[in-house]
Scaffold this active site. Structure first.
Site, PDB file in Angstrom:
ATOM      1  N   ASP A  76       0.838  -1.201   0.000  1.00  0.00           N
ATOM      2  CA  ASP A  76       0.000   0.000   0.000  1.00  0.00           C
ATOM      3  C   ASP A  76       0.869   1.246   0.000  1.00  0.00           C
ATOM      4  O   ASP A  76       2.014   1.204   0.461  1.00  0.00           O
ATOM      5  CB  ASP A  76      -0.861   0.053   1.275  1.00  0.00           C
ATOM      6  CG  ASP A  76      -1.685  -1.185   1.445  1.00  0.00           C
ATOM      7  OD1 ASP A  76      -2.088  -1.773   0.436  1.00  0.00           O
ATOM      8  OD2 ASP A  76      -1.919  -1.553   2.618  1.00  0.00           O
TER       9      ASP A  76
HETATM   10  N1  URA Z   1      -0.914  -5.892   4.114  1.00  0.00           N
HETATM   11  C1  URA Z   1      -1.327  -4.624   4.199  1.00  0.00           C
HETATM   12  O1  URA Z   1      -2.252  -4.306   4.921  1.00  0.00           O
HETATM   13  N2  URA Z   1      -0.688  -3.701   3.459  1.00  0.00           N
HETATM   14  C2  URA Z   1       0.337  -4.002   2.633  1.00  0.00           C
HETATM   15  O2  URA Z   1       0.877  -3.109   1.977  1.00  0.00           O
HETATM   16  C3  URA Z   1       0.758  -5.340   2.575  1.00  0.00           C
HETATM   17  C4  URA Z   1       0.118  -6.269   3.323  1.00  0.00           C
END
Ligand code: URA
Length: 271
Positions: A135
C-alpha cells in the site's frame, strides 16, 4: 521475421496479452518488434512504434513501417538508422526498500510518485514492474522484475511465499489477540465479502516507547490490505506497517528508498 500481427496491444502489458483472442501462448512465436526495441534500450515502447512508423527500422534489410511485426531475435537482424541492435534478453530482479508515499504501479492516474521513480532510467527502460503490491502507506521490501514468468510464480498461491511484516500498534496486545491472529480472523474485503485468514505466525517483537509495541506477522496470502485488516479485526490498527521479508529475502541494511539487484543465490532460493 515471423509474422505480421493485425491487432493492437496495450503498450504497457509487457506482451502478456500479445496474442490473438483464442490463440494459445504456444502458438505465438517471436517477439514483437517494438517490444524488442524497447527491451534493447533503444526507446520506450511508444517511441519504438514511432521509429517504426517513420521507416527508420529495418529487419533483414527490409524497412518495416507497420506495427505488429514479430521477429526472431536469434535469427533476424534489426537495424535502426543503419545501426545493428543487439538482442537484450536481460531479465532483472530488483529488491527495493519502498518508502511510504509511493504507489506500486507503473503509471498513477492521480500523479502520485510511483516506485519506478526510485529506479534509474537504465532499469526502468527494461520495463520492470512491481511483483505484488505494498500500500501507499506501507514501507519495506518490494520486488520488481521484467520476468513475467517469475512474477506469476511469485504470485501463485501454489508457491505461497511467506511474507513477514512488522506493525506498530498502540498498547500491548493480550495473548488472546495474538492467538486470534495466529488462528485466523474475519476481514472485510472490498466487495463486502468476509474472508477468514489462514493460520499465520504472530509474535510481539519489541516495545516502542512507553505505550506502543511492534508485532511481527508472517502470512502466506496476499489479500488487499490484509495485515491492516487483520489488525483492525482484533482492535489493534497498525500505526505503521513495513514488510521485512519475502521468503528468504531480507532488507538487510538497505536504506529506505534504495534498491539493489537480487544475488543469483537469492534468486535461486526463490524459484
Ligand atoms: N498488508 C497490508 O495491509 N498492506 C500491505 O501493503 C501489505 C500487506
Amino acid at each position: 521475421m515471423i509474422e505480421l500481427a493485425d491487432w493492437e496491444e496495450d503498450c504497457m502489458n509487457d506482451g502478456q496479452n500479445d496474442k490473438k483472442p483464442g490463440q494459445e501462448e504456444s502458438q505465438v512465436s517471436g517477439e514483437r518488434l517494438s517490444r524488442f526495441l524497447a527491451h534493447a534500450g533503444v526507446a520506450s515502447r511508444r517511441a519504438a512504434e514511432e521509429l517504426i512508423s517513420a521507416g527508420r527500422v529495418r529487419v533483414n534489410g527490409v524497412a518495416i513501417t507497420t506495427q505488429g511485426v514479430r521477429i526472431d531475435p536469434q535469427q533476424d537482424e534489426v537495424k535502426v538508422d543503419g545501426r545493428v541492435i543487439q538482442a537484450v534478453s536481460k531479465h532483472v530482479y530488483v529488491l527495493l526498500n519502498k518508502p511510504v508515499g509511493y504507489v506500486c504501479t507503473a503509471h498513477d492516474p492521480q500523479g502520485r510518485p510511483t516506485v519506478l521513480d526510485l529506479l534509474p532510467d537504465e532499469i526502468r527502460r527494461l520495463r520492470v514492474y512491481p511483483v505484488g503490491r505494498l500500500d501507499i502507506d506501507t514501507s519495506g521490501l518490494l520486488l520488481l522484475t521484467n520476468d513475467g514468468d517469475f512474477a506469476l510464480r511469485m504470485a501463485h498461491p501454489r508457491y505461497s511465499t511467506e511474507k513477514r511484516y512488522e506493525a506498530l500498534i498502540r498498547g500491548w496486545p493480550t495473548e488472546d489477540i495474538m492467538e486470534a491472529l495466529r488462528q485466523g480472523v474475519d476481514i472485510l474485503e472490498d466487495d463486502g465479502q468476509l474472508y477468514h485468514t489462514s493460520p499465520a505466525q504472530a509474535s510481539i517483537v519489541r516495545r516502542d516507547g512507553r505505550d506502543d509495541c511492534w508485532i511481527g506477522l508472517t502470512i502466506h496470502e496476499g489479500h488487499k490490505r490484509q495485515v491492516r485488516r487483520m489488525l483492525e479485526a482484533v482492535g489493534c490498527p497498525a500505526r505503521s506497517l513495513r514488510r521485512i521479508n519475502i521468503g528468504p529475502l531480507t532488507l538487510q541494511d538497505l536504506p529506505v528508498g534504495q534498491w539493489r539487484y537480487l544475488t543469483p543465490a537469492e534468486l535461486q532460493g526463490l524459484t
